[in-house]
Design a protein around this motif. Structure first.
Motif, PDB file in Angstrom:
ATOM      1  N   ASP A  85       0.792  -1.229   0.000  1.00 11.24           N
ATOM      2  CA  ASP A  85       0.000   0.000   0.000  1.00 11.24           C
ATOM      3  C   ASP A  85       0.825   1.279   0.000  1.00 11.24           C
ATOM      4  O   ASP A  85       1.918   1.322   0.583  1.00 11.24           O
ATOM      5  CB  ASP A  85      -0.908   0.026   1.239  1.00 11.24           C
ATOM      6  N   ASP A  86       0.277   2.301  -0.589  1.00 13.94           N
ATOM      7  CA  ASP A  86       0.668   3.717  -0.515  1.00 13.94           C
ATOM      8  C   ASP A  86       1.588   4.199  -1.636  1.00 13.94           C
ATOM      9  O   ASP A  86       1.461   5.309  -2.109  1.00 13.94           O
ATOM     10  CB  ASP A  86       1.312   4.086   0.838  1.00 13.94           C
ATOM     11  N   HIS A 182      -5.131   4.043  -4.765  1.00 15.60           N
ATOM     12  CA  HIS A 182      -5.393   3.993  -3.315  1.00 15.60           C
ATOM     13  C   HIS A 182      -5.805   5.412  -2.885  1.00 15.60           C
ATOM     14  O   HIS A 182      -5.253   5.945  -1.944  1.00 15.60           O
ATOM     15  CB  HIS A 182      -4.081   3.549  -2.657  1.00 15.60           C
ATOM     16  N   HIS A 186      -4.903   9.906   0.262  1.00 13.14           N
ATOM     17  CA  HIS A 186      -5.032   9.051   1.442  1.00 13.14           C
ATOM     18  C   HIS A 186      -5.873   9.659   2.580  1.00 13.14           C
ATOM     19  O   HIS A 186      -5.498   9.583   3.756  1.00 13.14           O
ATOM     20  CB  HIS A 186      -3.646   8.673   1.987  1.00 13.14           C
ATOM     21  N   ASN A 223      -6.568   3.172   5.018  1.00 12.01           N
ATOM     22  CA  ASN A 223      -6.782   2.716   6.393  1.00 12.01           C
ATOM     23  C   ASN A 223      -7.858   1.631   6.463  1.00 12.01           C
ATOM     24  O   ASN A 223      -8.325   1.288   7.549  1.00 12.01           O
ATOM     25  CB  ASN A 223      -7.173   3.910   7.285  1.00 12.01           C
TER      26      ASN A 223
HETATM   27 ZN    ZN Z   1      -2.618   3.314   2.870  1.00  7.72          ZN
END
Ligand code: ZN
Length: 293
Positions: A85-86, A182, A186, A223
């Protein structure tokens, strides 16, 4: 103290062979989607070597197709999907391992942070873990106001240090990585207004498709937070699936916009990694966090 307990639990799980029991019996025909963030290559290499000995690594797309068809007959026993992720800059260090082990993980990236010098809000120094958790429960506008006030943070501010992958790195990785969005920045989607939420989801799909000239089919909620509203927007945006952080395995009955996850600590030694594949430490951790102040 919590780390000490975590290590004892992990050691017990491995010593008693609980991980093997769960893998060979309970999870044989269920698929784990592992979730990483910014693992170092030495740690990741040990995890992958272990996985390839005991599991089959499949792509997220293969799993999602089987879920949509409600047919797991072509999914090998003991399959896992790897997601990261990210879009952290350090992910480029993993590329030689993706090539060496011939795995194609899904990298969910924040599309307005990659290829910029913008920062991830949750990596701002000076905020405690408790403060960050509190921030995740604020309306989006209040979270941003707090970050501006306490750390002079703005989502579009340019910093000297680069935190996310850049376009050259992403292009170098594209043959071995399944890039998917994603969101753009965020945020915690359920705390955004409807307009913000649509922009973050639809905008991130358009951003990434344009940036890499690809088609994006899978999404992951920042999250892991989502409500029916986010599911509806993700569906109408044309995604075929969305990954949550709800702990568990996936079967042909799993809802494609509520894919379950097995979170893995980026720095897990092999014993903790084996234990985390059972999800027992993560569930215990959630339980400890709810009962302890
Ligand atoms: Zn994330």
């Amino acid at each position: 103290m919590r780390d000490f307990l975590k290590n004892i639990v992990a050691t017990l799980i491995c010593l008693l062979g609980i991980d093997i029991l769960i893998r060979e019996c309970f999870c044989r025909n269920r698929v784990a989607i592992l979730m990483y963030h910014d693992a170092k290559s030495a740690v990741f290499a040990r995890h992958i070597a272990y996985l390839l000995q005991h599991y089959t690594v499949i792509s997220l797309d293969t799993l999602v197709s089987a879920i949509h068809q409600k047919d797991f007959s072509r999914i090998p026993a003991k399959s896992v999907v790897i997601t990261i992720d990210d879009g952290h800059a350090g992910n480029i260090e993993l590329l030689p391992l993706f090539k060496q082990y011939r795995i194609c993980p899904t990298l969910f990236v924040c599309t307005q942070i990659v290829d910029t010098h913008r920062h991830f809000w949750f990596k701002i120094e000076g905020h405690s873990k408790a403060e960050r958790e509190k921030l995740k429960r604020l309306p989006n506008v209040e979270r941003l106001a707090f970050l501006k006030h306490t750390a002079d943070f703005e989502p579009e501010k340019r910093y000297p240090e680069r935190q996310a992958l850049n376009i050259a790195e992403m292009k170098e990785m594209i043959a071995d990585v399944d890039f998917q969005p994603h969101t753009q920045f965020h945020p915690i989607l359920p705390h955004c207004t409807e307009t913000e939420c649509r922009q973050e989801i639809l905008g991130s799909k358009l951003d990434l498709e344009k940036l890499l000239d690809i088609e994006c089919s899978h999404f992951s909620y920042p999250n892991g937070d989502y409500t029916e509203r986010e599911i509806e927007i993700v569906k109408t945006a044309g995604f075929r699936s969305a990954r949550t952080t709800d702990i568990g395995w996936n079967t042909e009955k799993t809802a494609p916009y509520r894919l379950k996850t097995v979170p893995i600590a980026d720095d897990a030694g092999l014993t903790l990694f084996r234990a985390q594949l059972t999800t027992i430490p993560q569930r215990l951790n959630g339980w400890v966090n709810t009962v302890l102040p």
